[in-house]
Design an enzyme around this catalytic site. Structure first.
Site, PDB file in Angstrom:
ATOM      1  N   ALA A 159      11.980 -36.987  -6.518  1.00  0.00           N
ATOM      2  CA  ALA A 159      12.354 -37.226  -7.909  1.00  0.00           C
ATOM      3  C   ALA A 159      12.513 -38.717  -8.108  1.00  0.00           C
ATOM      4  CB  ALA A 159      13.655 -36.501  -8.248  1.00  0.00           C
ATOM      5  N   GLU A 202       0.834  -1.204   0.000  1.00  0.00           N
ATOM      6  CA  GLU A 202       0.000   0.000   0.000  1.00  0.00           C
ATOM      7  C   GLU A 202       0.870   1.256   0.000  1.00  0.00           C
ATOM      8  OE1 GLU A 202      -0.120  -2.585   2.043  1.00  0.00           O
ATOM      9  OE2 GLU A 202      -2.153  -3.023   2.757  1.00  0.00           O
TER      10      GLU A 202
END
Lengths: 382, 382
Positions: free
Chosen positions: B162, B60
């Site tokens: 993996a 902001e």
């Protein structure tokens, strides 16, 4: 034969339509290939058809019948070179010639030695303009089994595997119902329905008391043809004659071939069961000989649903063309049963190398297709 | 708090822009959340910004700085409720109020107990129109780690695995280089770079002599921020003090935390290495305590790259929020090492159930993400 033809976007559109038509025959044309044909005159489709059932009209015949006299002066788009030989139907090349077609565009030349360019030659000798090589990769994909048989004397073997995402097919205690969900099992039915044979080992039959048939009510959708479903021939490897006629497999009246090393004559087998003896030097069934025999019997495609041992043996012998893995979103852990069993690798250089084709969500599961890396060049034209 | 606000397509467009902006902070904002802000007046963006670095301006503040006097009368779109507390920067709710913003749309209420609706209250008490709940699922996905820490006092743990398509991480002899290809390994670097910590066990460090750092030259693409790459803190579980300072891990000067059951004082450790003792009743490191401690140290996200044993222990303790599986198109066979090791299951009812999120091709491999099935409701708003 080499083609250096130039095709335009309309040619591609009509050939794509012919390919769509050809696909409609995929449950029924065996041992023939799937073929589609579109006849176009003045940029309008005047006839179209596909091959539905062996012994019935080829794609060209069906398209010519629809076109009638409008075939005169038309261009024919066919997914495969028109045939040149008298089989159960007269040669399509002659039919196209007689109908007055002026141009024929074939997606590919037929590797069937009975055709192999002769169909195109008949047309071109008759003064018809001939071109080929349009959407060839897609056209070839229609008939991987037919071409494998024509070119290698072997069927195209697709190995189905279902596992958890950590690669386990069952718990250590053998429980495996169900790894994958209902949608994946329906999807398997669809593959079975498109196969000439379902191949498995006696183990799988005995453990699951498997029927290995196509169950119409389990198919995921209305089939794209009104023709009757074919039941793939169930082919079982049973080196040690462990099958008995009381198994659920034999309650379905539909052809079964049992490959064994010696026929068990003590049993009374139903009439639809055939035994074939093919013994390898290790006194087991010779798997390469099994596939050669199936090709001789005009089986284009084999859907392999086997346990880790038979699948591993097939991998080891390099007999599998494609894998379909159904992976479920589950972990089973290291005590679960492994997917495929072949001799221990001692170097990463020796892994069995595949190429992923496609990954699709089927229900909660994933379906991953992969081909042997050595098959990759097949599709490079696309 | 419940929102029954109605948003239009412009609101959605501006919020989507704010979310894109927020993502740019994902390598750098920790321990703060990623937040984006767009200021709109007369259907024109007059200011936008995102949070870049903890201690520097919130989204902001950056958007207001860009808008200057144009912020007066504008609508602010923020991906997270504006903060209400004095931290290293003053509260953004006050900043928006002071700038004369007339409406604030927040994608979601902040679950940080220091905020938790107080920011929106400051605004609405000041007569500013307040709405929230626009693109909330996407906004929440920006900060899964931050919200996990705020709501549960634990970091969001993503477990990387993996393997070959048959679920094997290595040959039986331990060889594993490389299962997956270079593109997948680059992809891992990108995940590491977005994580607060990389968690592994002493085994993995010893076997691979792993450095576990982020290597800028191995990242797959230019990062979406000009800010310096952060090195995630490397966190090692070493119950038995098997690590020694001569390992490659310690050659990279960047923070390391070793969780152990007893500090090894015989070794001379580099200044960037910290030991923390958390002992479970079984005299091993208490993994739940490790994660609680990491959350206390303001770690939002943990990237777990562990062997089958530690990963299995984490699964067993239900400490993993998400899995990223890299599957290579290879078969290794049943003698290979399994992905994850936890006690043998005796019923299919006890499998660890996940939900697949996404499957993406990474080079020749597949990347499949999955979350715990119990996490599913998180995203139901989408």
């Amino acid at each position: 034969m080499q083609s250096d033809c130039v095709f335009n976007q309309y040619d591609e559109m009509y050939m794509a339509r012919a390919i769509e038509l050809a696909k409609k025959g995929r449950f029924t044309t065996t041992p023939n290939p799937n073929v589609g044909c579109v006849l176009v005159k003045n940029n309008e489709i005047v006839g179209e058809g596909f091959h539905q059932l062996a012994g019935q009209g080829h794609a060209e015949v069906n398209a010519l019948a629809m076109a009638g006299s409008k075939a005169k002066g038309a261009t024919a788009y066919v997914t495969l070179e028109p045939c040149s030989h008298y089989g159960r139907t007269p040669p399509c090349a002659e039919g196209l010639k007689a109908a007055g077609v002026v141009k024929v565009i074939a997606a590919m030349v037929d590797s069937n030695p009975q055709v192999a360019g002769k169909g195109l030659k008949i047309l071109s000798d008759a003064g018809i303009e001939v071109a080929y090589g349009l959407l060839e990769a897609q056209a070839r994909a229609l008939n991987l089994g037919f071409f494998k048989r024509m070119e290698h004397g072997l069927p195209y073997v697709t190995c189905k595997m279902a596992a958890s995402i950590d690669g386990k097919t069952a718990l250590n205690n053998g429980q495996s119902k169900w790894i994958t969900g209902a949608a994946a099992r329906q999807d398997v039915q669809l593959y079975r329905a498109q196969s000439c044979a379902i191949l498995t080992g006696a183990d799988t039959v005995l453990v699951d008391d498997a029927k290995l048939n196509v169950r119409k009510n389990e198919l995921p959708q209305a089939l794209p043809t009104q023709l009757p479903l074919r039941q793939p021939v169930r082919v079982i490897i049973d080196s040690q004659n462990r099958l008995t006629p009381n198994l659920a497999l034999f309650a379905i009246e539909s052809e079964i071939i049992i490959f064994t090393t010696k026929v068990d004559k003590s049993q009374h087998w139903p009439h639809f069961v055939k035994h074939i003896v093919v013994t390898a030097s290790n006194s087991k069934v010779d798997l390469t000989a099994v596939l050669k025999k199936l090709a001789k019997l005009q089986f284009n495609t084999v859907w392999l649903e086997a346990g880790a041992t038979l699948a591993g043996k097939m991998v080891e012998l390099d007999l599998i063309d494609e894998f379909i893995f159904y992976l479920a979103p589950k972990l089973i852990g290291c005590d679960g049963k492994s997917l495929v069993n072949f001799p221990e690798l001692i170097s990463m250089q020796n892994t069995i190398d595949l190429t992923f084709n496609e990954c699709t969500r089927i229900g909660d599961d994933l379906r991953i297709s992969a081909v042997k890396s050595s098959l990759k060049p097949l599709d490079t034209k696309e």
